[in-house]
Scaffold this active site. Structure first.
Site, short mmCIF file in Angstrom:
data_model
loop_
_atom_site.label_atom_id
_atom_site.label_comp_id
_atom_site.label_asym_id
_atom_site.label_seq_id
_atom_site.Cartn_x
_atom_site.Cartn_y
_atom_site.Cartn_z
CB CYS A 1 18.84 -12.98 -40.79
SG CYS A 1 18.36 -14.48 -41.65
CG ASP B 1 16.00 -16.20 -39.77
OD1 ASP B 1 16.13 -16.16 -38.54
OD2 ASP B 1 15.40 -15.34 -40.42
CB CYS C 1 11.70 -13.51 -42.61
SG CYS C 1 12.45 -13.57 -44.24
CB CYS D 1 15.15 -14.25 -47.19
SG CYS D 1 15.27 -12.73 -46.24
FE1 FES Z 1 16.26 -14.37 -42.13
FE2 FES Z 1 14.71 -13.62 -44.09
S1 FES Z 1 15.41 -12.41 -42.45
S2 FES Z 1 15.57 -15.54 -43.75
#
Ligand code: FES
Length: 153
Positions: A38, A40, A64, A108
């Site tokens: 993702c 992140d 998230c 995640c």
């Molecule tokens: Fe990126 Fe959960 S969607 S850490």
């Protein structure tokens, strides 16, 4: 919003009231990793004493809710553990402690595990020690401009 019902009470608790969010100044080890799926980012700070026991753990993330909850639980689990025991705080162990995560959010939880490993690696390197079973971080991110911009610093 139906997704909300897929989260356990513990996940919701750690998401709405995250433990150990923030940073540690002059931490013994810092690890920053990115989630390939993702994009992140997670940064983990560990304070480790002379007996190699984790005294303090904090995290910051651009991730998230599931990433927040898993990191919150992961920091709680590593505190008080030796660096070797901290390695056993895997994403599976964290998910179990949270009574599970919806399958689409499992990736995640990897952020917390990888960031802890990266912070332990940083600690080991700084102190010239080897932690059995610890592998070099797969995607350690150095001082990313992006991270600081996202944190508004
Ligand atoms: Fe990126 Fe959960 S969607 S850490």
């Amino acid at each position: 919003m139906s997704q909300v019902t897929d989260y356990s009470e513990k996940v919701m608790d750690h998401f709405t009231n995250p433990r150990n969010m923030g940073e540690i100044e002059n931490a013994s080890g810092v690890g920053t990793v990115g989630n390939a799926k993702c994009g992140d980012i997670m940064r983990m700070y560990l304070d480790i004493d002379e007996n190699h026991i984790v005294q303090e753990a904090k995290f910051k993330t651009f991730g998230c809710g599931a990433a927040v909850a898993t990191s919150s639980m992961a920091t709680e689990l590593v505190k008080g553990k030796s660096v070797n025991e901290a390695l056993e705080v895997t994403n599976k162990a964290v998910m179990e402690a949270l009574d599970g995560l919806p399958p689409v959010k499992v990736h995640c939880s990897l952020l917390a595990e990888q960031a802890i490993h990266a912070a332990l690696w940083d600690y080991a390197e700084k102190n010239g020690i080897t932690i059995d079973g610890l592998k070099p971080p797969v995607n350690d991110i150095d001082e990313t401009e992006e991270f600081y911009q996202m944190q508004g610093e």
